[in-house]
Enzyme design. Structure first.
Site, mmCIF file in Angstrom:
data_model
loop_
_atom_site.group_PDB
_atom_site.id
_atom_site.type_symbol
_atom_site.label_atom_id
_atom_site.label_comp_id
_atom_site.label_asym_id
_atom_site.label_seq_id
_atom_site.Cartn_x
_atom_site.Cartn_y
_atom_site.Cartn_z
ATOM 1 N N ASP A 174 0.858 -1.181 0.000
ATOM 2 C CA ASP A 174 0.000 0.000 0.000
ATOM 3 C C ASP A 174 0.899 1.238 0.000
ATOM 4 O O ASP A 174 1.749 1.379 0.876
ATOM 5 C CB ASP A 174 -0.889 -0.044 1.248
ATOM 6 C CG ASP A 174 -1.936 1.043 1.298
ATOM 7 O OD1 ASP A 174 -1.760 2.081 0.634
ATOM 8 O OD2 ASP A 174 -2.923 0.873 2.032
ATOM 9 N N GLU A 176 0.157 4.425 0.450
ATOM 10 C CA GLU A 176 -0.390 5.605 1.111
ATOM 11 C C GLU A 176 0.558 6.126 2.187
ATOM 12 O O GLU A 176 1.410 5.402 2.686
ATOM 13 C CB GLU A 176 -1.720 5.257 1.784
ATOM 14 C CG GLU A 176 -2.828 4.857 0.848
ATOM 15 C CD GLU A 176 -4.101 4.539 1.610
ATOM 16 O OE1 GLU A 176 -4.959 5.434 1.719
ATOM 17 O OE2 GLU A 176 -4.231 3.394 2.090
#
Length: 321
Positions: A174, A176
């Site tokens: 991920d 983010e």
């Protein structure tokens, strides 16, 4: 003998493609649907024991329990959820011995791993695959800025050891919260970084381990490098925006290994979730992503999804925590 048979099968397959007039672009070959979808689905289920589409649940372990993923079952006794993702470990900046990236886990993630006999293994005994999600931590480092392949290799080995030592089934990537470029002196974004990491993870882990990608962040512009494509190394890639449905581009990865739907179990309307499930099945995507499974009875909500995905009812059969 095996090689000869395999060559015959390949030649037959190519001839069939030519007869059907199917053409594939160089950049997106795998977007074409397999000729025999049933065989493809059976192969996927045999490889990882997953339904198709696979039901994926991200669980925020800072305030939710992994055990709840195993509380919902289908009429055949199998779990409604195929993949439960521990959300999440972090990538922190590290300066010792020339390193730049280090895997970090907060106390809640560590608690899940240290208590795996109660948090992870019961899910796996039911047939649920348990992955560890890894994402940035506001320190200007992440999967998109490994400065060298050697550093990507070191980090991949660190991740592989956590997977092995805790009996996990794989890892979710991920991009983010890295906040690349926000802190002077941290590594610059590297167009080879993501592919390096994928290659090194595949090399460091057994072939039966699952690698998934939450498609967001700077790494989305690094999915092709030096003749390699991200889809060559991934089992699944997920559309990351909850409450929305959209195809995502991941070079080398076809629809049967992607999720177009993403829902927040506590915020996305049940009618929207049911619609997304119906569309996922109709459009032949290979996964359906959910987030935020809590200790509240979500039987009705998950039943709407399972009816759309599998034509089967979901029941709460376990104890919620």
């Amino acid at each position: 003998m095996y090689t000869q048979i395999r060559k015959i099968k390949i030649a037959t397959f190519i001839s069939l493609l030519m007869m059907l007039g199917i053409s594939c672009s160089k950049d997106d070959i795998s977007e074409e649907e397999p000729v025999n979808l049933e065989e493809f689905t059976e192969a996927q289920e045999k490889a990882h024991g997953l339904k198709s589409p696979a039901s994926v649940m991200y669980i925020e372990v800072n305030n939710q329990k992994m055990q709840n993923a195993g509380a919902y079952t289908l009429p055949n006794g199998k779990p409604m959820i195929d993949i439960a993702v521990i959300f999440a470990a972090n990538i922190n900046y590290h300066t010792q011995n020339g390193r730049t990236h280090k895997l970090s886990m907060n106390p809640n993630v560590r608690r899940v791993l240290n208590n795996r006999n109660n948090t992870i293994k019961p899910l796996q005994r039911k047939g649920i695959k348990v992955l560890l999600s890894i994402l940035g931590n506001h320190q200007a480092v992440g999967i998109a800025n490994f400065p060298t392949r050697a550093e990507a290799r070191r980090f991949a080995k660190e991740v592989a050891n956590v997977v092995k030592n805790n009996g996990l089934d794989g890892v979710d990537l991920d991009d983010e919260f890295a906040k690349y470029g926000s802190i002077p002196g941290r590594p610059a974004i590297n167009r080879n970084s993501f592919i390096w990491l994928l290659q090194e993870l595949r090399a460091a882990m057994p072939s039966n381990k699952i690698i998934t990608y939450y498609r967001i962040g700077e790494s989305t512009s690094q999915m092709q490098s030096q003749g390699k494509r991200a889809g060559q190394f991934l089992d699944f890639a997920f559309q990351p925006f909850y409450g929305s449905y959209a195809n995502i581009n991941v070079p080398g990865l076809g629809k049967r290994k992607k999720a177009a739907a993403a829902v927040d179990v506590t915020r996305t309307a049940a009618s929207t979730a049911r619609d997304f499930a119906n569309r996922t099945k109709r459009d032949r995507y290979g996964a359906f992503v959910m987030y935020n499974l809590d200790g509240v009875n979500r039987e009705s909500y998950l039943n709407g999804i399972s009816q759309g995905l599998y034509g089967k009812q979901t029941k709460l059969t376990g104890t919620l925590q």
